[in-house]
Scaffold this motif. Sequence first.
Motif, mmCIF file in Angstrom:
data_model
loop_
_atom_site.group_PDB
_atom_site.id
_atom_site.type_symbol
_atom_site.label_atom_id
_atom_site.label_comp_id
_atom_site.label_asym_id
_atom_site.label_seq_id
_atom_site.Cartn_x
_atom_site.Cartn_y
_atom_site.Cartn_z
ATOM 1 N N VAL A 183 -2.905 -17.481 -66.210
ATOM 2 C CA VAL A 183 -3.977 -16.875 -66.501
ATOM 3 C C VAL A 183 -4.841 -17.631 -67.982
ATOM 4 N N GLU A 184 -3.791 -17.568 -68.910
ATOM 5 C CA GLU A 184 -4.626 -18.479 -70.208
ATOM 6 C C GLU A 184 -5.044 -19.452 -69.693
ATOM 7 N N ALA A 185 -3.987 -20.277 -68.805
ATOM 8 C CA ALA A 185 -4.669 -21.898 -68.543
ATOM 9 C C ALA A 185 -6.138 -21.662 -67.792
ATOM 10 N N LEU A 186 -6.525 -20.231 -66.611
ATOM 11 C CA LEU A 186 -7.069 -20.331 -65.920
ATOM 12 C C LEU A 186 -8.428 -20.222 -67.254
ATOM 13 N N PHE A 187 -7.855 -19.000 -67.687
ATOM 14 C CA PHE A 187 -9.629 -18.838 -69.359
ATOM 15 C C PHE A 187 -10.075 -19.912 -69.970
ATOM 16 N N ASP A 188 -9.107 -20.670 -69.682
ATOM 17 C CA ASP A 188 -9.573 -22.093 -71.304
ATOM 18 C C ASP A 188 -10.173 -23.229 -69.812
ATOM 19 N N ARG A 189 -9.807 -23.495 -68.441
ATOM 20 C CA ARG A 189 -10.976 -23.540 -67.670
ATOM 21 C C ARG A 189 -12.271 -23.239 -67.789
ATOM 22 N N PHE A 190 -12.308 -21.701 -67.851
ATOM 23 C CA PHE A 190 -13.810 -20.792 -67.143
ATOM 24 C C PHE A 190 -14.488 -21.405 -68.727
ATOM 25 N N GLU A 191 -13.841 -22.060 -70.027
ATOM 26 C CA GLU A 191 -14.631 -22.368 -70.878
ATOM 27 C C GLU A 191 -15.112 -23.472 -71.394
ATOM 28 N N ASN A 192 -14.380 -24.431 -70.485
ATOM 29 C CA ASN A 192 -14.434 -26.034 -70.985
ATOM 30 C C ASN A 192 -14.669 -26.384 -69.558
ATOM 31 N N SER A 193 -15.258 -25.858 -68.182
ATOM 32 C CA SER A 193 -15.273 -27.060 -67.568
ATOM 33 C C SER A 193 -16.815 -25.984 -66.593
ATOM 34 N N ASP A 194 -17.916 -27.042 -66.889
ATOM 35 C CA ASP A 194 -19.254 -26.854 -66.318
ATOM 36 C C ASP A 194 -19.348 -26.561 -64.989
ATOM 37 N N ILE A 195 -18.115 -26.447 -63.697
ATOM 38 C CA ILE A 195 -17.958 -26.424 -62.787
ATOM 39 C C ILE A 195 -18.618 -24.465 -62.966
ATOM 40 N N TYR A 196 -17.521 -23.780 -63.728
ATOM 41 C CA TYR A 196 -17.451 -22.629 -63.518
ATOM 42 C C TYR A 196 -18.648 -21.296 -64.154
ATOM 43 N N GLN A 197 -19.595 -22.646 -64.677
ATOM 44 C CA GLN A 197 -21.298 -22.305 -64.579
ATOM 45 C C GLN A 197 -21.663 -21.667 -63.773
ATOM 46 N N SER A 198 -21.387 -22.232 -62.478
ATOM 47 C CA SER A 198 -22.518 -21.768 -61.513
ATOM 48 C C SER A 198 -21.207 -20.647 -60.681
ATOM 49 N N LYS A 199 -20.746 -20.316 -61.690
ATOM 50 C CA LYS A 199 -20.333 -19.048 -60.047
ATOM 51 C C LYS A 199 -19.437 -18.130 -60.698
ATOM 52 N N GLN A 200 -19.328 -16.896 -60.239
ATOM 53 C CA GLN A 200 -19.442 -15.571 -61.005
ATOM 54 C C GLN A 200 -17.605 -14.844 -61.209
ATOM 55 N N ILE A 201 -17.774 -14.838 -62.584
ATOM 56 C CA ILE A 201 -16.441 -13.986 -63.009
ATOM 57 C C ILE A 201 -16.457 -13.042 -63.265
ATOM 58 N N VAL A 202 -15.190 -12.230 -63.327
ATOM 59 C CA VAL A 202 -14.642 -11.526 -63.420
ATOM 60 C C VAL A 202 -13.640 -10.649 -64.369
ATOM 61 N N ILE A 203 -13.243 -10.583 -64.879
ATOM 62 C CA ILE A 203 -11.915 -10.050 -65.372
ATOM 63 C C ILE A 203 -11.825 -9.097 -65.849
ATOM 64 N N LEU A 204 -10.306 -8.721 -65.089
ATOM 65 C CA LEU A 204 -10.008 -6.999 -65.570
ATOM 66 C C LEU A 204 -9.198 -6.628 -65.562
ATOM 67 N N GLY A 205 -9.516 -6.172 -67.127
ATOM 68 C CA GLY A 205 -8.542 -5.882 -67.819
ATOM 69 C C GLY A 205 -8.289 -3.881 -68.455
ATOM 70 N N ASN A 206 -7.401 -4.087 -69.198
ATOM 71 C CA ASN A 206 -7.204 -2.648 -69.411
ATOM 72 C C ASN A 206 -7.175 -2.514 -71.546
ATOM 73 N N SER A 207 -7.323 -1.717 -71.647
ATOM 74 C CA SER A 207 -7.758 -1.463 -73.244
ATOM 75 C C SER A 207 -6.568 -2.055 -74.229
ATOM 76 N N GLU A 208 -5.761 -3.099 -73.693
ATOM 77 C CA GLU A 208 -4.572 -4.013 -74.461
ATOM 78 C C GLU A 208 -5.027 -5.299 -74.378
ATOM 79 N N ASN A 209 -6.476 -5.919 -73.744
ATOM 80 C CA ASN A 209 -6.297 -6.542 -73.245
ATOM 81 C C ASN A 209 -7.886 -7.227 -74.239
ATOM 82 N N VAL A 210 -7.698 -7.107 -75.790
ATOM 83 C CA VAL A 210 -8.971 -6.658 -76.610
ATOM 84 C C VAL A 210 -8.670 -8.728 -76.393
#
Length: 396
Positions: A183-210
């Motif tokens: 998940v950490e690696a994916l988060f890095d990818r989401f931020e640094n790779s252009d291909i994710y700009q065109s995808k809809q990305i939704v993260i589901l978290g709880n109050s601990e995932n500040v």
Amino acid sequence: INLIGNAIKFTETGHVFVSVETRTFANGIVGLDCRVADTGIGIPSDKTKNIFESFQQADSSTTRRYGGTGLGLAISAKIISLMDGEIWVESEVGVGSTFHFTPQFPCQQPDTPAPIEELADRSAFVITCGEQNATVLKRRLSDLGCSTVTAVSLADRPRLELDALDLSDANVVIVESTNHPLVEALFDRFENSDIYQSKQIVILGNSENVDAQERFTQSHIRFLLKPLTHEKFVNSFKPTNDAPVESTTRDGNDTSETAADDVKLKILLAEDSKVNQKVAKGLLGLMGHSVEVVNNGLEVLSKLEHHEFDVILMDIEMPEMDGIEATEAIRQREQDSGNYQPIIAMTAHVIKEFENRCSDVGMDGYISKPIEPDAVKQTLLEVVNKFGLRCNPAHG
Ligand code: ADP
């Protein structure tokens, strides 16, 4: 509610899963099989019958550790029998328990969620921390119109690596936030790779995932706080400017979110339930407040000897000294000191007389439990405005 409360109380790790399925359907009457399954301490087989009797607990030492009266299941069993249903449990010590109950209801028109335009014929990829959530999300996304949904549970594939995931065809990617390396690696990818700009990305978290929440506030990635309501889930796929920017208060007045969000308070939370402590602390933390937690009224009084707080959030029913007694003691002390401590009651009693009782002893506001973020924000804001508290980010 009792079964879910027990499941959470007796489960330290793993999950609590609630499901409802149709069991029988005839003559306009539907019989449901409702299940509350947990991965908690379990119940010995010789105790699985008598826990449904009044004042019975599987292990009397649990009272000391977990609290409780042994009445909840007896009341649940009575209610279910009045609904012509049955209640029973399947359980294994150390593995978990599944409570079943089978109420019957007259049928209404079936109400399946309507597909939404934004997901029509789209393909979704779902990564969750458990198999149950993978199944639930798969079904929800199909109901909403996705043509294909691939779901991976990290519980089944703990060593799964980024390269093994093929997200290239996915228009929608949903990730349940965990501290898994993938998940950490994916988060890095989401931020640094252009291909994710065109995808809809939704993260589901709880109050601990500040961290995850803060990380993505400025990007196109949506962070949704669980529990996931149907409306919240559907809205996350709509364009951002459709999302409501104003919140509506309990009495229907509009309040600007910004005004409520500016308030950063130093809060003392008095609450005896560990689960409620965690939920309230997480929620208040996400709102930017700093929170100290005590377990009962006596601890409130001793805390106030040496510390100052903007507001006390006071549970009413607590062992040793309850919230009413503690408030009376605080108001008594203030007769000499001339200070004034704003106090907000937090309680599951929703009757008006009880709210009056809280204001009679000198409480300044009232939040009913389970606590709702909007109600908390609004009540804190009212107290801030009433007492002219400063919004002090330095507290945080
Ligand atoms: P209590 O208020 O003591 O929790 P209940 O009638 O709700 O009363 O439950 C009776 C007992 O059944 C509990 O004290 C506990 O020993 C057992 N029990 C109920 N639910 C669970 C569960 N999900 N996992 C393990 N034990 C349970």
